[in-house]
Design a protein around this motif. Structure first.
Motif, mmCIF file in Angstrom:
data_model
loop_
_atom_site.group_PDB
_atom_site.id
_atom_site.type_symbol
_atom_site.label_atom_id
_atom_site.label_comp_id
_atom_site.label_asym_id
_atom_site.label_seq_id
_atom_site.Cartn_x
_atom_site.Cartn_y
_atom_site.Cartn_z
ATOM 1 N N GLN A 119 30.881 -37.176 5.135
ATOM 2 C CA GLN A 119 31.845 -38.209 4.742
ATOM 3 C C GLN A 119 31.160 -39.317 3.952
ATOM 4 O O GLN A 119 31.680 -39.794 2.940
ATOM 5 N N LEU A 120 29.977 -39.712 4.394
ATOM 6 C CA LEU A 120 29.212 -40.723 3.671
ATOM 7 C C LEU A 120 28.781 -40.188 2.312
ATOM 8 O O LEU A 120 28.845 -40.890 1.299
ATOM 9 N N ALA A 121 28.370 -38.928 2.266
ATOM 10 C CA ALA A 121 27.984 -38.308 0.994
ATOM 11 C C ALA A 121 29.166 -38.270 0.030
ATOM 12 O O ALA A 121 29.008 -38.531 -1.168
ATOM 13 N N ALA A 122 30.361 -37.951 0.533
ATOM 14 C CA ALA A 122 31.550 -37.908 -0.331
ATOM 15 C C ALA A 122 31.828 -39.276 -0.951
ATOM 16 O O ALA A 122 32.173 -39.371 -2.139
ATOM 17 N N LEU A 123 31.654 -40.325 -0.172
ATOM 18 C CA LEU A 123 31.821 -41.678 -0.698
ATOM 19 C C LEU A 123 30.770 -41.976 -1.765
ATOM 20 O O LEU A 123 31.088 -42.499 -2.837
ATOM 21 N N LEU A 124 29.535 -41.611 -1.497
ATOM 22 C CA LEU A 124 28.454 -41.808 -2.457
ATOM 23 C C LEU A 124 28.700 -41.023 -3.739
ATOM 24 O O LEU A 124 28.487 -41.533 -4.847
ATOM 25 N N ILE A 125 29.189 -39.801 -3.605
ATOM 26 C CA ILE A 125 29.494 -38.957 -4.772
ATOM 27 C C ILE A 125 30.539 -39.635 -5.645
ATOM 28 O O ILE A 125 30.365 -39.758 -6.854
ATOM 29 N N GLU A 126 31.624 -40.057 -5.043
ATOM 30 C CA GLU A 126 32.716 -40.664 -5.823
ATOM 31 C C GLU A 126 32.272 -41.950 -6.500
ATOM 32 O O GLU A 126 32.546 -42.170 -7.677
ATOM 33 N N GLN A 127 31.571 -42.797 -5.787
ATOM 34 C CA GLN A 127 31.132 -44.068 -6.375
ATOM 35 C C GLN A 127 30.123 -43.839 -7.499
ATOM 36 O O GLN A 127 30.184 -44.491 -8.535
ATOM 37 N N THR A 128 29.205 -42.904 -7.296
ATOM 38 C CA THR A 128 28.197 -42.617 -8.326
ATOM 39 C C THR A 128 28.836 -41.959 -9.537
ATOM 40 O O THR A 128 28.473 -42.251 -10.678
ATOM 41 N N ARG A 129 29.796 -41.071 -9.309
ATOM 42 C CA ARG A 129 30.500 -40.415 -10.424
ATOM 43 C C ARG A 129 31.156 -41.469 -11.314
ATOM 44 O O ARG A 129 31.053 -41.410 -12.534
ATOM 45 N N VAL A 130 31.808 -42.445 -10.707
ATOM 46 C CA VAL A 130 32.472 -43.510 -11.472
ATOM 47 C C VAL A 130 31.440 -44.384 -12.180
ATOM 48 O O VAL A 130 31.556 -44.669 -13.370
ATOM 49 N N LEU A 131 30.413 -44.780 -11.457
ATOM 50 C CA LEU A 131 29.387 -45.670 -12.003
ATOM 51 C C LEU A 131 28.648 -45.036 -13.181
ATOM 52 O O LEU A 131 28.401 -45.696 -14.198
ATOM 53 N N LEU A 132 28.301 -43.758 -13.071
ATOM 54 C CA LEU A 132 27.535 -43.086 -14.125
ATOM 55 C C LEU A 132 28.413 -42.289 -15.080
ATOM 56 O O LEU A 132 27.908 -41.599 -15.958
ATOM 57 N N ASP A 133 29.737 -42.367 -14.892
ATOM 58 C CA ASP A 133 30.691 -41.661 -15.748
ATOM 59 C C ASP A 133 30.405 -40.159 -15.788
ATOM 60 O O ASP A 133 30.321 -39.547 -16.850
ATOM 61 N N ILE A 134 30.249 -39.572 -14.607
ATOM 62 C CA ILE A 134 30.013 -38.132 -14.491
ATOM 63 C C ILE A 134 31.360 -37.467 -14.255
ATOM 64 O O ILE A 134 32.060 -37.797 -13.303
ATOM 65 N N PRO A 135 31.745 -36.548 -15.138
ATOM 66 C CA PRO A 135 33.054 -35.914 -14.989
ATOM 67 C C PRO A 135 33.138 -35.040 -13.734
ATOM 68 O O PRO A 135 32.139 -34.444 -13.323
ATOM 69 N N ALA A 136 34.316 -34.991 -13.155
ATOM 70 C CA ALA A 136 34.540 -34.117 -12.004
ATOM 71 C C ALA A 136 34.266 -32.684 -12.423
ATOM 72 O O ALA A 136 34.575 -32.288 -13.542
ATOM 73 N N GLY A 137 33.662 -31.923 -11.547
ATOM 74 C CA GLY A 137 33.324 -30.540 -11.862
ATOM 75 C C GLY A 137 31.920 -30.393 -12.415
ATOM 76 O O GLY A 137 31.392 -29.305 -12.494
ATOM 77 N N ASP A 138 31.310 -31.503 -12.821
ATOM 78 C CA ASP A 138 29.948 -31.493 -13.345
ATOM 79 C C ASP A 138 29.042 -32.241 -12.376
ATOM 80 O O ASP A 138 28.204 -33.018 -12.766
ATOM 81 N N ASP A 139 29.278 -31.993 -11.084
ATOM 82 C CA ASP A 139 28.623 -32.828 -10.083
ATOM 83 C C ASP A 139 27.845 -32.055 -9.030
ATOM 84 O O ASP A 139 27.622 -32.549 -7.937
ATOM 85 N N THR A 140 27.389 -30.868 -9.348
ATOM 86 C CA THR A 140 26.604 -30.100 -8.382
ATOM 87 C C THR A 140 25.333 -30.847 -8.004
ATOM 88 O O THR A 140 24.993 -30.972 -6.827
ATOM 89 N N ALA A 141 24.615 -31.364 -9.008
ATOM 90 C CA ALA A 141 23.388 -32.118 -8.740
ATOM 91 C C ALA A 141 23.710 -33.386 -7.949
ATOM 92 O O ALA A 141 22.973 -33.756 -7.039
ATOM 93 N N LEU A 142 24.810 -34.032 -8.280
ATOM 94 C CA LEU A 142 25.220 -35.248 -7.576
ATOM 95 C C LEU A 142 25.543 -34.944 -6.121
ATOM 96 O O LEU A 142 25.134 -35.668 -5.213
ATOM 97 N N THR A 143 26.250 -33.862 -5.867
ATOM 98 C CA THR A 143 26.585 -33.479 -4.498
ATOM 99 C C THR A 143 25.322 -33.180 -3.696
ATOM 100 O O THR A 143 25.158 -33.662 -2.572
ATOM 101 N N ALA A 144 24.413 -32.400 -4.285
ATOM 102 C CA ALA A 144 23.154 -32.080 -3.604
ATOM 103 C C ALA A 144 22.366 -33.353 -3.311
ATOM 104 O O ALA A 144 21.829 -33.533 -2.217
ATOM 105 N N LEU A 145 22.308 -34.242 -4.281
ATOM 106 C CA LEU A 145 21.564 -35.487 -4.108
ATOM 107 C C LEU A 145 22.200 -36.371 -3.030
ATOM 108 O O LEU A 145 21.501 -36.936 -2.191
ATOM 109 N N ALA A 146 23.510 -36.479 -3.032
ATOM 110 C CA ALA A 146 24.194 -37.312 -2.036
ATOM 111 C C ALA A 146 23.942 -36.787 -0.622
ATOM 112 O O ALA A 146 23.685 -37.563 0.295
#
Length: 99
Positions: free
Chosen positions: A25-52
């Protein structure tokens, strides 16, 4: 099963499952906030998910080890170590998202 009726290994398994759920749940929050902050499109977030997941689970484990006395550093040093590593890892995300 009620938590107060869980004993032994089952209690440890229950606690691990609960911690994993909280970490996700904490990772999901981190993913969403980082996606918005770094302008990472949905679906292009495998590295972001792993990192979170790495950050949330790894930081939680590190803190448990520290609390148990397994990492003999003062609290400000631990905070600096975690913050420095998280900033470094997040800084590498833009180049990793297309992988």
């Amino acid at each position: 099963m009620r938590r107060d009726r869980i004993g032994g290994r089952d209690r440890v398994a229950y606690q691990r499952l609960r911690c994993a759920s909280d970490s996700f749940q904490l990772a999901a929050l981190l993913i969403e906030q980082t996606r918005v902050l770094l302008d990472i499109p949905a679906g292009d977030d495998t590295a972001l998910t792993a990192l979170a997941l790495l950050i949330t689970s790894g930081a939680a484990e590190l803190i448990v080890v520290w609390l148990d006395g397994g990492l003999p550093v003062e609290r400000p040093v631990l905070i600096r170590i975690v913050a420095d590593h998280v900033v470094e890892m997040v800084g590498r995300l833009p180049g990793m998202t297309s992988s």
